[in-house]
Design a protein around this motif. Structure first.
Motif, PDB file in Angstrom:
ATOM      1  N   GLU A  48       0.751  -1.189   0.039  1.00 16.02           N
ATOM      2  CA  GLU A  48      -0.030  -0.057  -0.002  1.00 16.02           C
ATOM      3  C   GLU A  48       0.917   1.278  -0.025  1.00 16.02           C
ATOM      4  N   GLY A  49       2.099   1.229   0.070  1.00 14.77           N
ATOM      5  CA  GLY A  49       2.969   2.257  -0.120  1.00 14.77           C
ATOM      6  C   GLY A  49       3.595   2.787   1.135  1.00 14.77           C
ATOM      7  N   ARG A  50       3.392   1.972   2.225  1.00 16.30           N
ATOM      8  CA  ARG A  50       3.646   2.478   3.690  1.00 16.30           C
ATOM      9  C   ARG A  50       5.106   2.042   3.989  1.00 16.30           C
ATOM     10  N   LEU A  51       5.840   2.872   4.089  1.00 19.27           N
ATOM     11  CA  LEU A  51       7.320   2.334   4.924  1.00 19.27           C
ATOM     12  C   LEU A  51       7.150   1.757   6.069  1.00 19.27           C
ATOM     13  N   VAL A  52       7.805   0.728   6.324  1.00 18.74           N
ATOM     14  CA  VAL A  52       7.978   0.078   7.508  1.00 18.74           C
ATOM     15  C   VAL A  52       9.479   0.140   7.781  1.00 18.74           C
ATOM     16  N   GLY A  53       9.760   0.633   9.188  1.00 14.32           N
ATOM     17  CA  GLY A  53      11.070   0.988   9.829  1.00 14.32           C
ATOM     18  C   GLY A  53      11.949   2.081   9.208  1.00 14.32           C
ATOM     19  N   LEU A  54      11.309   3.353   9.416  1.00 12.45           N
ATOM     20  CA  LEU A  54      12.083   4.374   9.312  1.00 12.45           C
ATOM     21  C   LEU A  54      13.402   4.570   9.784  1.00 12.45           C
ATOM     22  N   GLY A  55      14.649   4.396   9.332  1.00 10.50           N
ATOM     23  CA  GLY A  55      15.828   4.587   9.910  1.00 10.50           C
ATOM     24  C   GLY A  55      16.299   3.233  10.384  1.00 10.50           C
ATOM     25  N   ASP A  56      15.478   2.059  10.257  1.00  9.81           N
ATOM     26  CA  ASP A  56      15.731   0.660  10.985  1.00  9.81           C
ATOM     27  C   ASP A  56      16.047  -0.345   9.786  1.00  9.81           C
ATOM     28  N   ALA A  57      17.334  -0.520   9.455  1.00 10.95           N
ATOM     29  CA  ALA A  57      17.504  -1.546   8.406  1.00 10.95           C
ATOM     30  C   ALA A  57      16.915  -2.762   8.500  1.00 10.95           C
ATOM     31  N   GLY A  58      17.177  -3.300   9.664  1.00 11.03           N
ATOM     32  CA  GLY A  58      16.382  -4.841  10.117  1.00 11.03           C
ATOM     33  C   GLY A  58      15.022  -4.790   9.906  1.00 11.03           C
ATOM     34  N   ALA A  59      14.387  -3.794  10.304  1.00 11.97           N
ATOM     35  CA  ALA A  59      12.812  -3.539  10.046  1.00 11.97           C
ATOM     36  C   ALA A  59      12.496  -3.722   8.648  1.00 11.97           C
ATOM     37  N   GLN A  60      13.167  -2.903   7.956  1.00 13.23           N
ATOM     38  CA  GLN A  60      13.004  -2.814   6.266  1.00 13.23           C
ATOM     39  C   GLN A  60      13.257  -4.050   5.739  1.00 13.23           C
ATOM     40  N   ALA A  61      14.163  -4.838   6.264  1.00  9.43           N
ATOM     41  CA  ALA A  61      14.408  -6.145   5.600  1.00  9.43           C
ATOM     42  C   ALA A  61      13.502  -7.008   6.060  1.00  9.43           C
ATOM     43  N   ALA A  62      12.775  -7.068   7.140  1.00  9.84           N
ATOM     44  CA  ALA A  62      11.674  -7.818   7.572  1.00  9.84           C
ATOM     45  C   ALA A  62      10.571  -7.530   6.525  1.00  9.84           C
ATOM     46  N   GLN A  63      10.082  -6.361   6.343  1.00  7.37           N
ATOM     47  CA  GLN A  63       8.991  -5.997   5.474  1.00  7.37           C
ATOM     48  C   GLN A  63       9.580  -6.499   4.121  1.00  7.37           C
ATOM     49  N   ALA A  64      10.565  -6.176   3.406  1.00  3.55           N
ATOM     50  CA  ALA A  64      10.956  -6.811   2.299  1.00  3.55           C
ATOM     51  C   ALA A  64      10.774  -8.079   2.012  1.00  3.55           C
ATOM     52  N   MET A  65      11.094  -8.975   3.155  1.00  4.13           N
ATOM     53  CA  MET A  65      11.031 -10.395   2.910  1.00  4.13           C
ATOM     54  C   MET A  65       9.560 -10.759   3.100  1.00  4.13           C
ATOM     55  N   LYS A  66       8.773 -10.196   3.737  1.00  2.00           N
ATOM     56  CA  LYS A  66       7.546 -10.244   3.646  1.00  2.00           C
ATOM     57  C   LYS A  66       6.770 -10.082   2.640  1.00  2.00           C
ATOM     58  N   ASN A  67       7.292  -9.234   1.914  1.00  2.00           N
ATOM     59  CA  ASN A  67       6.689  -8.919   0.393  1.00  2.00           C
ATOM     60  C   ASN A  67       7.116 -10.255  -0.635  1.00  2.00           C
ATOM     61  N   VAL A  68       8.489 -10.320  -0.521  1.00  2.00           N
ATOM     62  CA  VAL A  68       9.070 -11.484  -1.237  1.00  2.00           C
ATOM     63  C   VAL A  68       8.218 -12.569  -0.897  1.00  2.00           C
ATOM     64  N   LYS A  69       8.061 -13.127   0.144  1.00  2.00           N
ATOM     65  CA  LYS A  69       7.119 -14.498   0.493  1.00  2.00           C
ATOM     66  C   LYS A  69       5.883 -14.199  -0.166  1.00  2.00           C
ATOM     67  N   GLN A  70       5.104 -12.929  -0.101  1.00  2.00           N
ATOM     68  CA  GLN A  70       3.955 -13.024  -0.533  1.00  2.00           C
ATOM     69  C   GLN A  70       3.897 -12.957  -2.083  1.00  2.00           C
ATOM     70  N   LEU A  71       4.956 -12.316  -2.761  1.00  2.25           N
ATOM     71  CA  LEU A  71       5.022 -12.364  -4.160  1.00  2.25           C
ATOM     72  C   LEU A  71       5.246 -13.748  -4.831  1.00  2.25           C
ATOM     73  N   LEU A  72       5.939 -14.636  -4.271  1.00  5.93           N
ATOM     74  CA  LEU A  72       6.104 -15.798  -4.517  1.00  5.93           C
ATOM     75  C   LEU A  72       5.074 -16.699  -4.441  1.00  5.93           C
ATOM     76  N   GLU A  73       4.285 -16.383  -3.362  1.00  5.79           N
ATOM     77  CA  GLU A  73       3.225 -17.270  -3.375  1.00  5.79           C
ATOM     78  C   GLU A  73       1.842 -16.916  -4.454  1.00  5.79           C
ATOM     79  N   GLU A  74       2.042 -15.584  -4.525  1.00  7.29           N
ATOM     80  CA  GLU A  74       1.290 -15.294  -5.625  1.00  7.29           C
ATOM     81  C   GLU A  74       1.792 -15.675  -7.088  1.00  7.29           C
ATOM     82  N   ALA A  75       2.823 -16.150  -7.324  1.00  5.67           N
ATOM     83  CA  ALA A  75       3.374 -16.554  -8.551  1.00  5.67           C
ATOM     84  C   ALA A  75       3.313 -18.107  -8.370  1.00  5.67           C
ATOM     85  N   GLY A  76       2.953 -18.913  -7.414  1.00  4.96           N
ATOM     86  CA  GLY A  76       2.670 -20.289  -7.290  1.00  4.96           C
ATOM     87  C   GLY A  76       3.984 -20.910  -7.000  1.00  4.96           C
ATOM     88  N   SER A  77       4.778 -20.263  -6.065  1.00  8.05           N
ATOM     89  CA  SER A  77       5.912 -20.577  -5.455  1.00  8.05           C
ATOM     90  C   SER A  77       6.276 -20.614  -4.016  1.00  8.05           C
TER      91      SER A  77
END
Length: 145
Positions: A48-77
């Motif tokens: 939805e375009g909301r940044l998670v973890g302003l100034g926190d690289a670990g929190a940004q990585a967690a959101q990025a990986m959550k996105n990766v998981k969701q996208l892979l599942e949407e692709a049937g993977s």
């Protein structure tokens, strides 16, 4: 127009996702071509375009990986199919918090990995970005929930 040889997942235009920049590019978050899934670089921003973890690289990585998981599942993977990651950091001091978080998501997967330190990413608040390639085994079907 010819038929595409791949499936586009979450198509978007950059004029909507980068309103602070003058862009007009048609892209998508992931592409499935045969058994291969290519996931666009993911950052600490949800779909939805909301940044998670302003100034926190670990929190940004967690959101990025959550996105990766969701996208892979949407692709049937799924995450177990990841064969390659490329991680971009804007500061080498972010390596530990980012890789610790990514490692949680990829425990037991054993992909190859490239890590780069770059001068900047697409928006100044982004501290890290990760893209992945996954290969779905022949005959594999997602678990039916």
């Amino acid at each position: 127009m010819s038929q595409p040889t791949h499936t586009r997942i979450r198509m978007f235009n950059t004029r909507d996702t980068y309103p602070n920049q003058t862009l007009d590019n048609d892209l998508c978050q992931a592409v499935r071509a045969g058994n291969t899934v290519y996931v666009r670089g993911q950052v600490g921003t949800d779909f939805e375009g909301r940044l998670v973890g302003l100034g926190d690289a670990g929190a940004q990585a967690a959101q990025a990986m959550k996105n990766v998981k969701q996208l892979l599942e949407e692709a049937g993977s799924d995450m177990s199919h990841i064969v390659k990651t490329t991680t971009y950091l804007i500061d080498p001091r972010y390596r530990e918090p980012v890789y610790q978080e990514v490692g949680k998501w990829l425990k037991g997967v054993f992909p190859i990995s490239t890590g780069l330190v770059v001068s900047a990413l697409g928006q100044p608040q982004w501290l890290m970005e990760i893209d992945v390639i996954a290969v779905i085994p022949d005959g594999w079907k997602p678990d039916q929930a």
